[in-house]
Design a protein around this motif. Structure first.
Motif, PDB file in Angstrom:
ATOM      1  N   ALA A 327      -3.970  25.975   8.278  1.00 55.22           N
ATOM      2  CA  ALA A 327      -2.563  25.845   8.667  1.00 55.22           C
ATOM      3  C   ALA A 327      -1.878  27.193   8.833  1.00 55.22           C
ATOM      4  O   ALA A 327      -0.690  27.248   9.188  1.00 55.22           O
ATOM      5  CB  ALA A 327      -1.821  25.012   7.624  1.00 55.22           C
ATOM      6  N   GLY A 328      -2.601  28.293   8.570  1.00 55.56           N
ATOM      7  CA  GLY A 328      -2.021  29.624   8.710  1.00 55.56           C
ATOM      8  C   GLY A 328      -0.995  29.953   7.644  1.00 55.56           C
ATOM      9  O   GLY A 328      -0.099  30.769   7.875  1.00 55.56           O
ATOM     10  N   GLU A 329      -1.137  29.368   6.454  1.00 56.97           N
ATOM     11  CA  GLU A 329      -0.150  29.546   5.388  1.00 56.97           C
ATOM     12  C   GLU A 329      -0.476  30.691   4.439  1.00 56.97           C
ATOM     13  O   GLU A 329       0.369  31.090   3.640  1.00 56.97           O
ATOM     14  CB  GLU A 329       0.000  28.244   4.598  1.00 56.97           C
ATOM     15  N   ILE A 330      -1.681  31.215   4.487  1.00 59.61           N
ATOM     16  CA  ILE A 330      -2.054  32.402   3.724  1.00 59.61           C
ATOM     17  C   ILE A 330      -2.802  33.335   4.662  1.00 59.61           C
ATOM     18  O   ILE A 330      -3.243  32.933   5.736  1.00 59.61           O
ATOM     19  CB  ILE A 330      -2.926  32.063   2.490  1.00 59.61           C
ATOM     20  N   ARG A 331      -2.939  34.577   4.235  1.00 58.83           N
ATOM     21  CA  ARG A 331      -3.670  35.523   5.072  1.00 58.83           C
ATOM     22  C   ARG A 331      -4.597  36.369   4.206  1.00 58.83           C
ATOM     23  O   ARG A 331      -4.323  36.604   3.022  1.00 58.83           O
ATOM     24  CB  ARG A 331      -2.739  36.398   5.881  1.00 58.83           C
ATOM     25  N   PRO A 332      -5.701  36.806   4.786  1.00 54.79           N
ATOM     26  CA  PRO A 332      -6.664  37.594   4.024  1.00 54.79           C
ATOM     27  C   PRO A 332      -6.207  39.034   3.880  1.00 54.79           C
ATOM     28  O   PRO A 332      -5.438  39.540   4.707  1.00 54.79           O
ATOM     29  CB  PRO A 332      -7.934  37.504   4.866  1.00 54.79           C
ATOM     30  N   LEU A 333      -6.677  39.692   2.849  1.00 58.68           N
ATOM     31  CA  LEU A 333      -6.354  41.095   2.624  1.00 58.68           C
ATOM     32  C   LEU A 333      -7.657  41.860   2.424  1.00 58.68           C
ATOM     33  O   LEU A 333      -8.209  41.905   1.329  1.00 58.68           O
ATOM     34  CB  LEU A 333      -5.450  41.242   1.394  1.00 58.68           C
ATOM     35  N   VAL A 334      -8.167  42.422   3.496  1.00 62.35           N
ATOM     36  CA  VAL A 334      -9.411  43.184   3.450  1.00 62.35           C
ATOM     37  C   VAL A 334      -9.067  44.654   3.278  1.00 62.35           C
ATOM     38  O   VAL A 334      -8.446  45.269   4.148  1.00 62.35           O
ATOM     39  CB  VAL A 334     -10.248  42.983   4.729  1.00 62.35           C
ATOM     40  N   ALA A 335      -9.466  45.207   2.141  1.00 62.19           N
ATOM     41  CA  ALA A 335      -9.187  46.620   1.880  1.00 62.19           C
ATOM     42  C   ALA A 335     -10.231  47.523   2.523  1.00 62.19           C
ATOM     43  O   ALA A 335      -9.895  48.583   3.067  1.00 62.19           O
ATOM     44  CB  ALA A 335      -9.139  46.870   0.375  1.00 62.19           C
ATOM     45  N   LYS A 336     -11.511  47.109   2.465  1.00 64.92           N
ATOM     46  CA  LYS A 336     -12.578  47.949   3.000  1.00 64.92           C
ATOM     47  C   LYS A 336     -13.829  47.110   3.201  1.00 64.92           C
ATOM     48  O   LYS A 336     -14.099  46.187   2.424  1.00 64.92           O
ATOM     49  CB  LYS A 336     -12.879  49.110   2.040  1.00 64.92           C
ATOM     50  N   ILE A 337     -14.597  47.447   4.244  1.00 62.73           N
ATOM     51  CA  ILE A 337     -15.859  46.777   4.534  1.00 62.73           C
ATOM     52  C   ILE A 337     -16.977  47.812   4.477  1.00 62.73           C
ATOM     53  O   ILE A 337     -16.879  48.875   5.097  1.00 62.73           O
ATOM     54  CB  ILE A 337     -15.832  46.109   5.922  1.00 62.73           C
ATOM     55  N   LEU A 338     -18.031  47.496   3.729  1.00 64.31           N
ATOM     56  CA  LEU A 338     -19.171  48.403   3.570  1.00 64.31           C
ATOM     57  C   LEU A 338     -20.474  47.621   3.723  1.00 64.31           C
ATOM     58  O   LEU A 338     -20.514  46.405   3.496  1.00 64.31           O
ATOM     59  CB  LEU A 338     -19.150  49.052   2.186  1.00 64.31           C
ATOM     60  N   PRO A 339     -21.569  48.300   4.082  1.00 67.90           N
ATOM     61  CA  PRO A 339     -22.875  47.634   4.078  1.00 67.90           C
ATOM     62  C   PRO A 339     -23.256  47.237   2.647  1.00 67.90           C
ATOM     63  O   PRO A 339     -22.884  47.921   1.681  1.00 67.90           O
ATOM     64  CB  PRO A 339     -23.830  48.704   4.617  1.00 67.90           C
ATOM     65  N   LEU A 340     -24.000  46.158   2.508  1.00 73.06           N
ATOM     66  CA  LEU A 340     -24.446  45.710   1.185  1.00 73.06           C
ATOM     67  C   LEU A 340     -25.210  46.808   0.461  1.00 73.06           C
ATOM     68  O   LEU A 340     -25.116  46.934  -0.766  1.00 73.06           O
ATOM     69  CB  LEU A 340     -25.318  44.463   1.334  1.00 73.06           C
ATOM     70  N   SER A 341     -25.944  47.626   1.188  1.00 71.46           N
ATOM     71  CA  SER A 341     -26.723  48.701   0.565  1.00 71.46           C
ATOM     72  C   SER A 341     -25.839  49.725  -0.144  1.00 71.46           C
ATOM     73  O   SER A 341     -26.313  50.473  -1.000  1.00 71.46           O
ATOM     74  CB  SER A 341     -27.579  49.412   1.619  1.00 71.46           C
ATOM     75  N   GLU A 342     -24.549  49.749   0.171  1.00 68.02           N
ATOM     76  CA  GLU A 342     -23.618  50.694  -0.443  1.00 68.02           C
ATOM     77  C   GLU A 342     -22.794  50.037  -1.542  1.00 68.02           C
ATOM     78  O   GLU A 342     -21.654  50.413  -1.809  1.00 68.02           O
ATOM     79  CB  GLU A 342     -22.715  51.315   0.623  1.00 68.02           C
TER      80      GLU A 342
END
Length: 368
Positions: A327-342
């Motif tokens: 319903a678009g009532e919350i939004r995600p908050l992505v601070a940082k994306i890294l490879p799993l190896s890191e």
């Protein structure tokens, strides 16, 4: 329908080998799990980073630990010590693939499982209630059995939820642990539009989720955060903000809140009960500043305060979250994306608490 079948018999995973420092996070090739009856195999697209993975590796849940996560991390990095009570349910079953947050695509199903699930993009309800929702007994993916810090993970079919949205894989991977935990606290404390809600640590994963979920219910929200994050929590909807380090009782006055959502605890815990009005409700699912607190029983019983512990997720929580996303009532908050190896780098930066929102790890792409 995309081809999601495993291309080989092994997969890349980060295996946590025991309680201790970052050296316990070992990259390995391990067998791809085979789904049993009633289970599905998921190709992991993205996996979130949470306090719980760090705490489990450190053995922070042990009664022998009295400090916050950051101080415990410092000591365990130089002195590994196995703890028989270091996990959520006594000893953690090392070696273990951690990773509580999973967004993935169903790659295969076991017998007696709906084959129509294959190809669906899903998130996983990591907190599972094997004896039904009338029992508080629970098992957790990545604490009691292997989780999502790998290319594949297998889970019971009833624990996967398809989500119809345009969010990225990384965005969906921020939801399960933080928002599941926060929504459970909303449910248990019964937050409504009539409530004044105080949230500590409002810039972290659970705190920022709780802020959004309380605002979604129409509550008036006061957030406690570091000075550098004041503008961000205001943008997220906080009605008022108190900078961490300031005295919230002095700022707000006693009896200023109907509900306190507190995952910080530590030395500031006693103030939270002063802030609650008579009949107020306090909920916690963590203690990043330290698990040992000072409690004046008179504050609790003379004010008829109700204390809620929150670990097992209630039945309505995950269906609620899916509906809020769609319903678009919350939004995600992505601070940082890294490879799993890191992963070690991600956890080190996570512990610095300079970020806003969630860290996400991406496993290696599957060869086709």
């Amino acid at each position: 329908m995309p081809d999601t079948q495993p291309p080989s018999q092994t997969m890349f995973a980060i295996v946590t080998t025991g309680n201790g420092g970052y050296d316990k996070l070992e990259p390995r090739q391990v067998p791809i799990p085979a789904p049993e009856p009633g289970e599905v195999l998921i190709r992991v697209l993205a996996a979130g980073v949470n306090n719980t993975e760090i705490n489990t590796r450190l053995g922070w849940y042990s009664a022998t630990v009295t400090g916050g996560t950051d101080t415990t991390a410092d000591s365990q990095e130089t002195k590994a010590e196995q703890k028989s009570d270091g996990g959520w349910n006594a000893a953690t079953p090392f070696p273990l693939i951690q990773g509580t947050d999973c967004c993935g695509r169903v790659a295969a199903v076991g017998t007696d499982t709906d084959a129509g699930l294959i190809g669906q993009r899903v998130i996983v309800r990591a907190c599972m209630r094997p004896n039904g929702f009338d029992s508080m007994e629970c098992v957790w993916m990545a604490s009691d059995f292997d989780g999502a810090f790998a290319q594949y993970v297998k889970v019971p079919a009833q624990e996967v939820f398809a989500v119809d949205c345009d969010w990225s894989d990384a965005e969906l991977a921020t939801i399960p642990c933080a928002y599941g935990t926060a929504e459970t606290m909303m449910e248990r404390t019964g937050v409504t539009a009539h409530d004044r809600v105080l949230i500590t640590g409002a810039s972290g994963g659970v705190g920022s989720a709780a802020l959004q979920l309380a605002k979604r219910r129409g509550a008036h929200v006061t957030a406690i955060v570091g000075a550098s994050k004041v503008d961000q929590v205001r943008a997220l909807g906080a009605n008022a903000v108190i900078e961490r380090g300031n005295d919230p009782v002095h700022t707000l006055g006693e009896n200023a809140a109907d509900v306190v959502i507190d995952n910080v605890a530590g030395p500031g815990f006693a103030q939270m009960l002063k802030l609650l009005r008579r009949g107020g409700r306090y909920a916690s699912s963590g203690a990043i500043a330290g698990p040992i607190v000072e409690l004046d029983m008179r504050d609790m019983y003379l004010k008829d305060i109700t204390l809620f512990g929150s670990t097992a997720w209630d039945e309505a929580v995950f269906p609620n979250l899916v509906s809020y996303i769609e319903a678009g009532e919350i939004r995600p908050l992505v601070a940082k994306i890294l490879p799993l190896s890191e992963i070690a780098t991600a956890q080190k930066e996570f512990l610095q608490k300079t970020h806003f929102g969630n860290f996400v790890l991406i496993p290696p792409q599957i060869d086709r």
